[in-house]
Design a protein around this motif. Structure first.
Motif, PDB file in Angstrom:
ATOM      1  N   ASN A 173     -57.974  25.718 -23.218  1.00  7.95           N
ATOM      2  CA  ASN A 173     -56.970  25.102 -24.263  1.00  7.95           C
ATOM      3  C   ASN A 173     -56.250  23.848 -23.817  1.00  7.95           C
ATOM      4  N   ARG A 178     -58.779  20.293 -26.995  1.00  4.76           N
ATOM      5  CA  ARG A 178     -58.675  21.076 -28.533  1.00  4.76           C
ATOM      6  C   ARG A 178     -58.902  19.731 -29.476  1.00  4.76           C
ATOM      7  N   THR A 217     -61.224  31.706 -26.874  1.00  6.34           N
ATOM      8  CA  THR A 217     -59.912  31.974 -27.599  1.00  6.34           C
ATOM      9  C   THR A 217     -60.616  31.986 -29.110  1.00  6.34           C
TER      10      THR A 217
END
Length: 222
Positions: A173, A178, A217
């Motif tokens: 993350n 990202r 995720t």
């Protein structure tokens, strides 16, 4: 900041992000000024989020397509219905990846649907508007990130007498991860080069990270 100014800034960051990811983005879209944005997306003064939707192709693979969706949320999290609508459109046009720019996040049921679609091969990346107000890679405190080639990685490991698993790991993350989507289909090693100014002393620091390919995720799984 008013809504039009906010969406103008967010759209510009998205165009920069897709350019950095290797998608074909017209120069006019990257450099669009506020006046042009307003005439195109907000002719009556209010931004029409539907007008912000766009489809992009990868430079090195024309079959690799990506949608950018901007759901109308009416001051509440995005629910299942718009996610299903986006997925149906992606299936119709043979698109397997999309970015969804949200104001208030996703409902729990929408998050579950995103996970299910990811497992079926329809990849949805969700970004909150606040994440895109500024291009994080342009910040002076964010170091430059480069993906090493297999040859460069081999030289690095040999130079420091390391095994690949001994390199530090970047979090899945991580904002830069990202932004760039470094995890593709193989283990990548990143060269992170920083410049630090302390009074009159200029120092340089280089760090190498490895990152696994498979996200866990719901919003960034490949």
């Amino acid at each position: 900041m008013d809504e039009a100014s906010r969406l103008f800034q967010i759209r510009r960051t998205v165009m920069q992000m897709l350019t950095d990811r290797g998608y074909i983005v017209g120069q006019a879209d990257v450099e669009m000024d506020k006046e042009t944005f307003m005439s195109k997306c907000a002719p009556d003064g209010a931004v029409r989020r539907k007008e912000l939707e766009m489809l992009f192709r990868k430079k090195d693979d024309p079959t690799n397509l990506l949608f950018v969706f901007w759901p109308e949320e009416n001051n509440k999290p995005v629910g299942v219905t718009p996610i299903k609508t986006f997925c149906d459109r992606m299936k119709e046009e043979s698109v397997r990846r999309a970015i969804i720019v949200v104001q208030h996040g996703l409902t729990s049921f929408a998050k579950t649907l995103v996970t299910e679609m990811t497992n079926s091969g329809i990849v949805l990346e969700c970004f909150h508007e606040t994440e895109l107000l500024f291009n994080i890679t342009h910040h002076t405190l964010v170091p430059k990130h480069y993906v090493l080639t297999p040859e460069e990685k081999a030289l690095l490991l040999a130079k420091y007498h390391l095994q690949e698993e001994q390199l530090p790991r970047m979090q899945l993350n991580d904002p830069v991860s990202r932004y760039r989507i470094y995890t593709l289909h193989a283990l990548h090693t990143l060269h992170i080069h920083t410049h630090t100014h302390i009074h009159t002393t200029h120092t340089q620091h280089t760090t190498h990270y490895t990152q696994h390919t498979h996200y866990t995720t719901t919003t960034t799984h490949w």
